[in-house]
Design a protein around this motif. Structure first.
Motif, PDB file in Angstrom:
ATOM      1  N   ALA A 112      41.606 -64.040 -56.545  1.00 10.50           N
ATOM      2  CA  ALA A 112      40.278 -64.489 -56.170  1.00 10.50           C
ATOM      3  C   ALA A 112      40.402 -66.068 -55.382  1.00 10.50           C
ATOM      4  CB  ALA A 112      39.185 -64.474 -56.952  1.00 10.50           C
ATOM      5  N   ALA A 113      41.286 -66.829 -56.097  1.00  6.40           N
ATOM      6  CA  ALA A 113      41.570 -68.289 -55.487  1.00  6.40           C
ATOM      7  C   ALA A 113      42.065 -68.285 -54.203  1.00  6.40           C
ATOM      8  CB  ALA A 113      41.943 -69.276 -56.544  1.00  6.40           C
ATOM      9  N   ARG A 114      43.037 -67.329 -54.012  1.00  8.87           N
ATOM     10  CA  ARG A 114      44.021 -67.318 -52.908  1.00  8.87           C
ATOM     11  C   ARG A 114      42.870 -66.730 -51.668  1.00  8.87           C
ATOM     12  NH1 ARG A 114      48.492 -64.343 -55.894  1.00  8.87           N
ATOM     13  NH2 ARG A 114      49.866 -66.039 -56.563  1.00  8.87           N
ATOM     14  N   LEU A 115      42.010 -65.878 -52.246  1.00 11.21           N
ATOM     15  CA  LEU A 115      41.190 -65.437 -50.894  1.00 11.21           C
ATOM     16  C   LEU A 115      40.008 -66.595 -50.543  1.00 11.21           C
ATOM     17  CD1 LEU A 115      40.295 -61.902 -51.906  1.00 11.21           C
ATOM     18  CD2 LEU A 115      41.814 -62.543 -50.053  1.00 11.21           C
ATOM     19  N   GLY A 116      39.869 -67.355 -51.533  1.00 10.26           N
ATOM     20  CA  GLY A 116      38.612 -68.395 -51.442  1.00 10.26           C
ATOM     21  C   GLY A 116      37.344 -67.815 -51.398  1.00 10.26           C
ATOM     22  N   GLY A 117      36.484 -68.847 -50.891  1.00  6.70           N
ATOM     23  CA  GLY A 117      35.163 -68.523 -50.639  1.00  6.70           C
ATOM     24  C   GLY A 117      34.035 -67.946 -51.757  1.00  6.70           C
ATOM     25  N   ASP A 118      33.321 -67.137 -51.372  1.00  3.28           N
ATOM     26  CA  ASP A 118      32.474 -66.761 -52.608  1.00  3.28           C
ATOM     27  C   ASP A 118      33.007 -66.015 -53.786  1.00  3.28           C
ATOM     28  OD1 ASP A 118      30.312 -67.950 -51.312  1.00  3.28           O
ATOM     29  OD2 ASP A 118      29.570 -66.047 -50.347  1.00  3.28           O
ATOM     30  N   THR A 119      34.082 -65.076 -53.119  1.00  9.12           N
ATOM     31  CA  THR A 119      34.674 -64.489 -54.148  1.00  9.12           C
ATOM     32  C   THR A 119      35.366 -64.954 -55.356  1.00  9.12           C
ATOM     33  OG1 THR A 119      35.196 -62.662 -52.592  1.00  9.12           O
ATOM     34  CG2 THR A 119      36.643 -62.780 -54.589  1.00  9.12           C
ATOM     35  N   ALA A 120      36.125 -66.277 -54.855  1.00  8.92           N
ATOM     36  CA  ALA A 120      36.751 -67.395 -55.607  1.00  8.92           C
ATOM     37  C   ALA A 120      35.847 -67.903 -56.589  1.00  8.92           C
ATOM     38  CB  ALA A 120      37.646 -68.219 -54.931  1.00  8.92           C
ATOM     39  N   ASP A 121      34.749 -68.326 -56.058  1.00  4.88           N
ATOM     40  CA  ASP A 121      33.602 -69.040 -56.835  1.00  4.88           C
ATOM     41  C   ASP A 121      33.253 -68.095 -57.914  1.00  4.88           C
ATOM     42  OD1 ASP A 121      33.774 -71.413 -55.277  1.00  4.88           O
ATOM     43  OD2 ASP A 121      32.355 -70.693 -53.901  1.00  4.88           O
ATOM     44  N   ALA A 122      33.039 -66.936 -57.576  1.00  6.16           N
ATOM     45  CA  ALA A 122      32.298 -65.783 -58.431  1.00  6.16           C
ATOM     46  C   ALA A 122      33.503 -65.665 -59.718  1.00  6.16           C
ATOM     47  CB  ALA A 122      31.971 -64.570 -57.944  1.00  6.16           C
ATOM     48  N   LYS A 123      34.580 -65.471 -59.319  1.00  6.46           N
ATOM     49  CA  LYS A 123      35.622 -65.280 -60.230  1.00  6.46           C
ATOM     50  C   LYS A 123      35.784 -66.476 -61.281  1.00  6.46           C
ATOM     51  CE  LYS A 123      36.910 -61.207 -59.586  1.00  6.46           C
ATOM     52  NZ  LYS A 123      36.737 -60.135 -60.806  1.00  6.46           N
ATOM     53  N   ILE A 124      35.742 -67.806 -60.827  1.00  2.00           N
ATOM     54  CA  ILE A 124      35.711 -69.047 -61.672  1.00  2.00           C
ATOM     55  C   ILE A 124      34.638 -69.136 -62.600  1.00  2.00           C
ATOM     56  CG2 ILE A 124      35.898 -71.343 -61.573  1.00  2.00           C
ATOM     57  CD1 ILE A 124      37.573 -71.238 -58.884  1.00  2.00           C
ATOM     58  N   LYS A 125      33.418 -68.738 -62.027  1.00  2.00           N
ATOM     59  CA  LYS A 125      32.095 -68.672 -62.911  1.00  2.00           C
ATOM     60  C   LYS A 125      32.330 -67.929 -64.003  1.00  2.00           C
ATOM     61  CE  LYS A 125      27.302 -68.750 -63.129  1.00  2.00           C
ATOM     62  NZ  LYS A 125      27.277 -68.925 -64.229  1.00  2.00           N
ATOM     63  N   GLU A 126      32.836 -66.672 -63.511  1.00  2.00           N
ATOM     64  CA  GLU A 126      32.844 -65.461 -64.484  1.00  2.00           C
ATOM     65  C   GLU A 126      33.725 -65.980 -65.484  1.00  2.00           C
ATOM     66  OE1 GLU A 126      33.371 -60.730 -63.514  1.00  2.00           O
ATOM     67  OE2 GLU A 126      35.171 -61.959 -63.234  1.00  2.00           O
ATOM     68  N   ALA A 127      34.924 -66.450 -65.323  1.00  3.05           N
ATOM     69  CA  ALA A 127      36.006 -66.924 -66.448  1.00  3.05           C
ATOM     70  C   ALA A 127      35.479 -67.883 -67.050  1.00  3.05           C
ATOM     71  CB  ALA A 127      37.183 -67.402 -65.465  1.00  3.05           C
ATOM     72  N   SER A 128      34.594 -69.008 -66.600  1.00  4.06           N
ATOM     73  CA  SER A 128      34.048 -70.065 -67.117  1.00  4.06           C
ATOM     74  C   SER A 128      33.216 -69.422 -68.494  1.00  4.06           C
ATOM     75  CB  SER A 128      33.291 -71.193 -66.332  1.00  4.06           C
ATOM     76  OG  SER A 128      34.249 -71.654 -65.414  1.00  4.06           O
ATOM     77  N   ASP A 129      32.327 -68.667 -67.892  1.00  2.00           N
ATOM     78  CA  ASP A 129      31.226 -67.920 -68.905  1.00  2.00           C
ATOM     79  C   ASP A 129      31.960 -67.094 -69.665  1.00  2.00           C
ATOM     80  OD1 ASP A 129      29.304 -69.019 -67.030  1.00  2.00           O
ATOM     81  OD2 ASP A 129      28.904 -67.060 -66.064  1.00  2.00           O
ATOM     82  N   ALA A 130      33.171 -66.626 -69.451  1.00  2.00           N
ATOM     83  CA  ALA A 130      33.683 -65.741 -70.547  1.00  2.00           C
ATOM     84  C   ALA A 130      34.338 -66.727 -71.769  1.00  2.00           C
ATOM     85  CB  ALA A 130      34.952 -65.026 -70.143  1.00  2.00           C
ATOM     86  N   ILE A 131      34.768 -67.798 -71.285  1.00  2.00           N
ATOM     87  CA  ILE A 131      35.193 -68.846 -72.058  1.00  2.00           C
ATOM     88  C   ILE A 131      34.293 -69.434 -73.022  1.00  2.00           C
ATOM     89  CG2 ILE A 131      36.278 -71.287 -72.297  1.00  2.00           C
ATOM     90  CD1 ILE A 131      37.946 -70.499 -69.580  1.00  2.00           C
ATOM     91  N   ALA A 132      33.151 -69.882 -72.367  1.00  2.00           N
ATOM     92  CA  ALA A 132      32.158 -70.333 -73.109  1.00  2.00           C
ATOM     93  C   ALA A 132      31.612 -69.271 -74.257  1.00  2.00           C
ATOM     94  CB  ALA A 132      30.697 -70.432 -72.152  1.00  2.00           C
ATOM     95  N   ARG A 133      31.650 -67.988 -73.931  1.00  2.00           N
ATOM     96  CA  ARG A 133      31.250 -67.139 -74.822  1.00  2.00           C
ATOM     97  C   ARG A 133      32.254 -66.967 -76.253  1.00  2.00           C
ATOM     98  NH1 ARG A 133      29.985 -63.798 -70.403  1.00  2.00           N
ATOM     99  NH2 ARG A 133      32.057 -62.761 -70.461  1.00  2.00           N
ATOM    100  N   LEU A 134      33.520 -67.232 -76.127  1.00  2.00           N
ATOM    101  CA  LEU A 134      34.689 -67.010 -76.771  1.00  2.00           C
ATOM    102  C   LEU A 134      34.480 -68.384 -77.588  1.00  2.00           C
ATOM    103  CD1 LEU A 134      37.396 -65.760 -74.749  1.00  2.00           C
ATOM    104  CD2 LEU A 134      36.242 -64.502 -76.814  1.00  2.00           C
ATOM    105  N   VAL A 135      34.132 -69.626 -76.838  1.00  2.00           N
ATOM    106  CA  VAL A 135      33.849 -70.794 -77.607  1.00  2.00           C
ATOM    107  C   VAL A 135      32.974 -70.583 -78.750  1.00  2.00           C
ATOM    108  CG1 VAL A 135      33.392 -73.194 -77.805  1.00  2.00           C
ATOM    109  CG2 VAL A 135      35.112 -72.260 -76.121  1.00  2.00           C
ATOM    110  N   ARG A 136      31.674 -70.130 -78.170  1.00  2.00           N
ATOM    111  CA  ARG A 136      30.624 -69.978 -79.353  1.00  2.00           C
ATOM    112  C   ARG A 136      30.801 -68.930 -80.358  1.00  2.00           C
ATOM    113  NH1 ARG A 136      27.314 -69.981 -74.184  1.00  2.00           N
ATOM    114  NH2 ARG A 136      27.596 -67.966 -74.018  1.00  2.00           N
ATOM    115  N   SER A 137      31.617 -68.188 -80.184  1.00  2.00           N
ATOM    116  CA  SER A 137      31.602 -67.291 -81.195  1.00  2.00           C
ATOM    117  C   SER A 137      32.628 -67.356 -82.532  1.00  2.00           C
ATOM    118  CB  SER A 137      32.397 -65.851 -80.651  1.00  2.00           C
ATOM    119  OG  SER A 137      33.629 -65.855 -80.111  1.00  2.00           O
TER     120      SER A 137
END
Length: 109
Positions: free
Chosen positions: A84-109
Protein backbone atom coordinates in the motif's frame (compact mmCIF):
# COMPACT_ATOMS: atom_id res chain seq x y z
CA UNK A 1 -12.23 -16.94 0.32
CA UNK A 2 -11.87 -15.34 -3.10
CA UNK A 3 -8.99 -13.24 -4.30
CA UNK A 4 -9.63 -9.58 -4.85
CA UNK A 5 -7.96 -7.58 -7.55
CA UNK A 6 -5.93 -4.62 -6.42
CA UNK A 7 -3.69 -2.38 -8.48
CA UNK A 8 0.03 -3.00 -8.21
CA UNK A 9 2.62 -0.41 -9.22
CA UNK A 10 4.17 -2.30 -12.15
CA UNK A 11 1.61 -4.84 -13.24
CA UNK A 12 -1.78 -3.17 -13.25
CA UNK A 13 -4.31 -5.54 -11.67
CA UNK A 14 -3.08 -8.65 -9.91
CA UNK A 15 -4.63 -11.07 -7.42
CA UNK A 16 -4.12 -9.88 -3.84
CA UNK A 17 -2.72 -12.43 -1.42
CA UNK A 18 -2.30 -12.03 2.30
CA UNK A 19 1.20 -11.87 3.77
CA UNK A 20 0.71 -14.93 5.96
CA UNK A 21 -0.22 -17.19 3.03
CA UNK A 22 3.33 -18.55 2.65
CA UNK A 23 3.24 -19.67 6.30
CA UNK A 24 -0.41 -20.71 6.33
CA UNK A 25 0.33 -24.34 7.28
CA UNK A 26 2.58 -23.23 10.14
CA UNK A 27 -0.13 -20.86 11.43
CA UNK A 28 -2.79 -23.56 11.19
CA UNK A 29 -0.56 -26.05 13.03
CA UNK A 30 0.09 -23.52 15.80
CA UNK A 31 -3.62 -22.73 16.07
CA UNK A 32 -4.43 -26.45 16.38
CA UNK A 33 -1.98 -26.69 19.28
CA UNK A 34 -3.59 -23.61 20.84
CA UNK A 35 -7.02 -25.23 20.50
CA UNK A 36 -5.66 -28.26 22.31
CA UNK A 37 -4.28 -26.06 25.07
CA UNK A 38 -7.67 -24.37 25.51
CA UNK A 39 -9.41 -27.75 25.70
CA UNK A 40 -6.82 -28.84 28.26
CA UNK A 41 -7.57 -25.81 30.43
CA UNK A 42 -11.29 -26.55 30.17
CA UNK A 43 -10.63 -30.10 31.28
CA UNK A 44 -8.48 -28.89 34.19
CA UNK A 45 -11.32 -26.70 35.45
CA UNK A 46 -13.83 -29.53 35.04
CA UNK A 47 -11.54 -31.79 37.04
CA UNK A 48 -11.08 -29.06 39.68
CA UNK A 49 -7.30 -29.03 39.43
CA UNK A 50 -5.09 -26.68 41.42
CA UNK A 51 -5.59 -22.97 40.60
CA UNK A 52 -1.90 -22.21 40.05
CA UNK A 53 -1.56 -25.10 37.58
CA UNK A 54 -4.52 -23.74 35.61
CA UNK A 55 -3.10 -20.21 35.67
CA UNK A 56 0.22 -21.55 34.39
CA UNK A 57 -1.58 -23.10 31.41
CA UNK A 58 -3.57 -19.88 30.82
CA UNK A 59 -0.27 -17.99 30.72
CA UNK A 60 1.15 -20.46 28.18
CA UNK A 61 -1.99 -20.15 26.04
CA UNK A 62 -1.83 -16.36 26.18
CA UNK A 63 1.81 -16.42 25.13
CA UNK A 64 1.03 -18.77 22.22
CA UNK A 65 -1.77 -16.48 21.00
CA UNK A 66 0.48 -13.45 21.28
CA UNK A 67 3.07 -15.27 19.17
CA UNK A 68 0.50 -15.88 16.45
CA UNK A 69 -0.67 -12.26 16.63
CA UNK A 70 2.86 -10.89 16.36
CA UNK A 71 3.62 -13.17 13.42
CA UNK A 72 0.47 -12.07 11.60
CA UNK A 73 1.24 -8.42 12.34
CA UNK A 74 4.78 -8.81 11.02
CA UNK A 75 3.48 -10.46 7.84
CA UNK A 76 0.86 -7.72 7.45
CA UNK A 77 3.47 -4.97 7.77
CA UNK A 78 5.90 -6.65 5.36
CA UNK A 79 3.31 -7.32 2.68
CA UNK A 80 0.02 -5.41 2.88
CA UNK A 81 1.38 -2.18 4.36
CA UNK A 82 4.52 -2.12 2.20
CA UNK A 83 2.45 -2.76 -0.95
CA UNK A 84 0.00 0.00 0.00
CA UNK A 85 2.86 2.40 0.79
CA UNK A 86 4.24 1.82 -2.71
CA UNK A 87 0.88 2.87 -4.14
CA UNK A 88 0.68 5.88 -1.84
CA UNK A 89 -2.34 8.08 -1.33
CA UNK A 90 -5.45 7.17 0.62
CA UNK A 91 -4.77 3.43 0.33
CA UNK A 92 -1.42 3.81 2.08
CA UNK A 93 -2.88 6.07 4.77
CA UNK A 94 -5.70 3.58 5.44
CA UNK A 95 -3.34 0.58 5.70
CA UNK A 96 -0.98 2.43 8.04
CA UNK A 97 -3.89 3.48 10.28
CA UNK A 98 -5.23 -0.07 10.22
CA UNK A 99 -1.82 -1.42 11.30
CA UNK A 100 -1.47 1.23 14.03
CA UNK A 101 -4.93 0.36 15.35
CA UNK A 102 -4.03 -3.33 15.39
CA UNK A 103 -0.83 -2.61 17.29
CA UNK A 104 -2.77 -0.53 19.82
CA UNK A 105 -5.23 -3.39 20.38
CA UNK A 106 -2.36 -5.85 20.91
CA UNK A 107 -0.63 -3.54 23.37
CA UNK A 108 -3.85 -3.11 25.38
CA UNK A 109 -4.49 -6.85 25.57
Amino acid sequence: MTDTLEPTPDLGLAPHTHGYITDKKRYLDRLKRIEGQARGIHRMVEEEQYCIDILTQVSALTSALQGVALGLLDDHLKHCVVDAARLGGDTADAKIKEASDAIARLVRS
